[in-house]
Design a protein around this motif. Structure first.
Motif, short mmCIF file in Angstrom:
data_model
loop_
_atom_site.label_atom_id
_atom_site.label_comp_id
_atom_site.label_asym_id
_atom_site.label_seq_id
_atom_site.Cartn_x
_atom_site.Cartn_y
_atom_site.Cartn_z
N ASP A 8 -0.51 12.42 -5.81
CA ASP A 8 0.34 13.45 -6.44
C ASP A 8 0.03 14.88 -5.99
N SER A 9 -0.61 15.09 -4.87
CA SER A 9 -0.94 16.40 -4.28
C SER A 9 -2.04 17.17 -5.01
N SER A 10 -2.57 16.64 -6.11
CA SER A 10 -3.62 17.38 -6.80
C SER A 10 -4.99 16.95 -6.25
N PHE A 11 -6.00 17.79 -6.49
CA PHE A 11 -7.35 17.47 -6.01
C PHE A 11 -7.87 16.24 -6.73
N ASP A 12 -7.59 16.14 -8.03
CA ASP A 12 -8.01 14.96 -8.78
C ASP A 12 -7.34 13.71 -8.24
N GLY A 13 -6.07 13.87 -7.87
CA GLY A 13 -5.36 12.74 -7.28
C GLY A 13 -6.01 12.29 -5.99
N PHE A 14 -6.41 13.25 -5.19
CA PHE A 14 -7.08 12.92 -3.93
C PHE A 14 -8.41 12.23 -4.19
N LEU A 15 -9.16 12.76 -5.17
CA LEU A 15 -10.46 12.15 -5.47
C LEU A 15 -10.27 10.72 -5.98
N SER A 16 -9.23 10.51 -6.80
CA SER A 16 -8.95 9.15 -7.28
C SER A 16 -8.66 8.23 -6.10
N ALA A 17 -7.93 8.78 -5.11
CA ALA A 17 -7.60 7.98 -3.93
C ALA A 17 -8.87 7.59 -3.19
N VAL A 18 -9.78 8.58 -3.03
CA VAL A 18 -11.04 8.28 -2.35
C VAL A 18 -11.81 7.20 -3.12
N PHE A 19 -11.77 7.32 -4.43
CA PHE A 19 -12.46 6.33 -5.27
C PHE A 19 -11.90 4.93 -5.01
N GLU A 20 -10.56 4.85 -4.94
CA GLU A 20 -9.93 3.55 -4.67
C GLU A 20 -10.31 3.03 -3.29
N ILE A 21 -10.37 3.95 -2.34
CA ILE A 21 -10.72 3.55 -0.97
C ILE A 21 -12.08 2.86 -0.95
N TYR A 22 -13.02 3.44 -1.73
CA TYR A 22 -14.36 2.85 -1.76
C TYR A 22 -14.36 1.55 -2.55
N SER A 23 -13.67 1.55 -3.71
CA SER A 23 -13.79 0.36 -4.55
C SER A 23 -13.02 -0.83 -3.98
N GLN A 24 -11.93 -0.54 -3.23
CA GLN A 24 -11.16 -1.67 -2.70
C GLN A 24 -11.35 -1.89 -1.19
N HIS A 25 -12.31 -1.14 -0.62
CA HIS A 25 -12.60 -1.25 0.82
C HIS A 25 -11.33 -1.11 1.64
N PHE A 44 4.12 1.86 11.58
CA PHE A 44 3.07 0.85 11.66
C PHE A 44 2.06 0.97 10.53
N GLN A 45 2.39 1.79 9.53
CA GLN A 45 1.46 1.93 8.41
C GLN A 45 2.12 1.45 7.14
N GLN A 46 1.25 0.93 6.30
CA GLN A 46 1.75 0.44 5.03
C GLN A 46 1.50 1.50 3.98
N ASN A 47 2.48 1.77 3.16
CA ASN A 47 2.31 2.79 2.13
C ASN A 47 1.55 2.22 0.94
N PHE A 48 0.70 3.06 0.38
CA PHE A 48 -0.13 2.61 -0.75
C PHE A 48 -0.19 3.75 -1.75
N ARG A 49 0.26 3.51 -2.96
CA ARG A 49 0.33 4.58 -3.95
C ARG A 49 -0.93 4.56 -4.82
N VAL A 50 -1.54 5.73 -5.00
CA VAL A 50 -2.68 5.82 -5.91
C VAL A 50 -2.32 6.80 -7.02
N GLU A 51 -2.41 6.36 -8.26
CA GLU A 51 -2.15 7.27 -9.38
C GLU A 51 -3.44 8.01 -9.73
N THR A 52 -3.28 9.23 -10.22
CA THR A 52 -4.45 10.02 -10.60
C THR A 52 -5.15 9.40 -11.80
#
Lengths: 257, 451
Positions: A8-25, A44-52
């Motif tokens: 969602d363009s917010s910093f918290d949203g980005f941090l949540s995304a990073v968190f998901e990246i780590y937890s779901q490899h 060639f990329q798959q879209n993946f939505r991360v909620e804050t």
């Protein structure tokens, strides 16, 4: 297949995304913030939505502070506010190396390939925020309200907020970011808050000139020493992109170099 | 006369005061009050001469009783005179401040009546701003030479910074140009403030006043009298050391009056010299240089073609090249082209990695001048030699080549030597003689803008 993460363009949203990246490899190729509505996704990329998620964001904040300290977290935040395309991947690269823990000196080494671009971005963002403290111009609107319009290159409104809150705590004021279409509202009884304003004509109409505008323009003209005129220096100190919102530059035509 | 007219007259009268900084003071907004002070200082705009505007810089009155040769407001000048009432100044300050036009007020005045009466009027405005209107913004107040200590003390309680201008860099020139002034009357308030600051600064108790939090400054005119740069720097180093001034300003003399004691009205302000003096001043304040390192009796004036740091480096080849990996922070600061920010970046990152040329470039260190004065692992050991006589010409900016005009009416000819034309035998027809005037004019030295 690598992923393209939208958030969602917010910093918290980005941090949540990073968190998901780590937890779901997750294997991430790029980030698409919601403000880039017109962006066409990579075929060639798959879209993946991360909620804050506030909890995962604050966990990641804590981790960064534990590994590197407060000032690094602030630096990452400032670099993030630059809204530069690809800054998310740069921050992610830094965080990966930080959390890998291979190099005990990595966290504070400004010259490292991961840190240096972020350091420079954060520097530019803070530079603009610092400059803008003086370049916000309020106009008096009906109802004892002071209204101002800015158009900064980086999203610095939240960085300059504490300054104006402390300085004009007893006044009612609005600072409107016309590029990002949101405003900061402060009224003398309560706290400041952020409001999104897709249509701000009512607000911009309230920006009127009064006798003090005129006095300020007069003052600006009479304080300059003619013998020392230096248009080049003026442009270096006061870039032309700020002029449109500066009361004192309204009556002056652009000097030819 | 309305406020607008007064503002025009009294701000134009104040424009030759250089000081317009708002730094050095930290104050949060008073309860139910307006404004705070930010220690870094904030520039609000820049005037068309490129100078920062952060304060509303005005005189309370320009009806001066003195007749100083260099001053635009002197008694014998036929100019419109005006005087603000305290309320007008206060209204202007508060309204400008609310619109975020300014960071505070810079209030000065011509001497009207006695120095004490003038100072009293100044203090009254400032006191009212602080106590009645709870104004927390920055206030720079001029103190008037000859004012009583009681008034000075009160000024120190309400103002953030105060200044007395030394005006001219030697007492002999001052008494010549401004017969009613002398150094003793300028030093008296300066010393008074310096002593009070020491008195109140030691241990801040609950009731210790926050006396002049941003200290003092002064200003001197450069180029109106014959002082050397060494004299100017010696004087300012003395101010920094003894009176603990925060800033000494140099103002390149802009001819405002026709006076036989001063340079002619057509003289251009010495902007480049002023710029070099400021560079030297920066070396003293931020780069830990001593005034007698920058100049000495043998070199009394700054080199206009070369910045003072490079000048020092070329006179002291024994310190160079500097090894960025091991040199002290102070020594890295002394490398021409490396500033405080770059030096700090180098020192903080060299603990973790080797500083290579590539690293420096990535950091954004400006290597244009610095590259001649440093060595790094990429330079072979055999080449680590420093020859000032070879480096000097490289540092000097190449003079701009002049674009020739295609449609110039004068014929393009090579510069001729008039001596040879004179020696030509008279049998040559006179039309063949090359006119001595024509030729390619030399490019003018490029004047740097003063910051």
């Amino acid at each position: 297949m690598s992923l393209c993460i939208s958030y969602d363009s917010s910093f918290d949203g980005f941090l949540s995304a990073v968190f998901e990246i780590y937890s779901q490899h997750l294997d991430v190729e790029s980030f698409v913030p919601d403000r880039d509505t017109g962006a066409t996704g990579d075929l060639f990329q798959q879209n993946f939505r991360v909620e804050t998620n506030d909890e995962s964001a604050s966990r990641l904040r804590r981790a960064v502070v534990n590994y590197a300290g407060d000032d690094v977290l602030n630096l990452l935040y400032a670099a993030f506010l630059s809204e530069e395309p690809g800054v998310e991947m740069k921050i992610l690269a830094y965080l990966r190396k930080l959390f890998a823990g291979d190099d005990p000196n990595f966290a504070k080494n400004v010259a490292s390939t991961e840190m240096l671009p972020l350091y420079k971005l954060a520097y530019s963002v803070r530079h603009e925020a610092g400059g803008l403290l003086g370049m916000v111009r309020f106009s008096k609107a009906p109802g004892n309200f002071y209204v101002s319009k800015i158009d900064p290159k980086y999203d610095v409104l939240l960085l300059i907020e504490p300054h104006f809150r402390n300085r004009f705590s007893n006044e009612n004021w609005v600072i409107y970011d016309e590029r990002r279409k949101y405003a900061l509202l402060h009224d003398r009884t309560g706290e400041s808050r952020v409001v999104t304003l897709p249509d701000a004509t009512a607000l911009t109409d309230a920006i009127q000139s009064d006798s003090f505008t005129q006095l300020w323009q007069d003052y600006y003209k009479s304080i300059a020493i003619k013998e020392r005129e230096n248009p080049k220096l003026l442009r270096r100190c006061l870039p032309v992109r700020y002029w449109k919102n500066l009361t004192e530059r309204q009556t002056v035509c652009v000097p030819a170099l | 006369m309305d406020v607008r007219e007064k503002l025009n007259i009294l701000s134009a009268a104040a424009k030759y005061d250089v000081s317009c900084t708002s730094s050095g003071s930290r104050r949060s907004a008073p309860p139910r009050g307006l404004g705070d002070a930010c220690p870094a200082g904030i520039c609000h705009t820049w005037s068309s001469d490129g100078r920062c505007i952060s304060l509303l810089k005005i005189l309370l009155s320009n009806a001066c009783k003195y007749d100083c040769a260099y001053c635009a407001n002197r008694r014998s000048n036929d100019i419109p005179r005006a005087t603000f009432t305290p309320k007008e100044v206060i209204d202007l300050t508060l309204e400008f401040y609310r619109r975020n036009y300014i960071e505070g007020l810079f209030l000065s005045s011509a001497v009207v009546g006695s120095p004490d009466a003038t100072m009293e009027r100044l203090v009254k405005v400032v006191k009212e701003l602080r106590t009645v209107h709870r104004f927390g913004g920055y206030i720079h107040l001029k103190s008037i030479p000859g004012a009583s200590e009681k008034l000075l003390h009160e000024a120190g309680l309400y103002a953030d910074r105060t200044s007395v201008n030394i005006e001219v860099p030697s007492e002999r020139s001052l008494t010549y140009l401004a017969p009613e002034k002398n150094y003793a009357s300028v030093y008296a308030p300066m010393n008074y403030f310096a002593e009070r600051k020491i008195e109140y600064g030691g241990s801040r108790g609950r009731y210790t006043p926050n006396f002049l939090p941003a200290g003092q400054s002064t200003q001197m005119i450069v180029g109106a009298s014959g002082e050397t740069d060494f004299q100017i720097l010696t004087l300012s180093a003395g101010f920094y050391r003894q009176q603990r001034l925060k800033r000494v300003y140099f103002s390149g003399y802009v001819p405002v009056n026709a006076d036989k004691r001063l340079p002619a009205l057509t003289t251009k302000p010495p902007l480049l010299r002023e710029h070099r003096l400021y560079q030297a001043d920066w070396l003293m304040r931020f780069y830990k240089f001593d005034y007698d390192e920058i100049l000495d009796a043998k070199h009394p004036n700054l080199d206009l073609n070369l910045d003072p740091k490079a000048g020092w480096a070329l006179r002291h080849p024994e310190f160079f090249p500097v090894d960025l990996q091991t040199a002290d922070y102070e020594m890295i600061l002394r490398v021409p082209g490396i500033g405080v920010k770059s030096a700090q970046l180098i020192v903080s990152s060299r603990r973790y990695c080797k500083i290579r040329l590539e690293t420096l470039k990535k950091m954004g260190v400006v290597l244009k001048r610095a590259k001649y004065f440093i060595y790094h692992p990429d330079i072979p050991a055999g080449v680590r030699q420093f020859y000032p006589e070879m480096i000097r010409p490289l540092l000097l900016a190449p003079s701009k080549t002049q674009q020739l005009d295609l449609f110039d009416s004068t014929p393009l000819l090579l510069p001729s030597a008039p001596a040879t034309t004179n020696s030509l035998p008279s049998v040559f027809p006179s039309t063949n003689v090359i006119p001595a005037k024509a030729g390619i004019s030399l490019p003018k030295p490029h004047l740097l803008a003063a910051g």
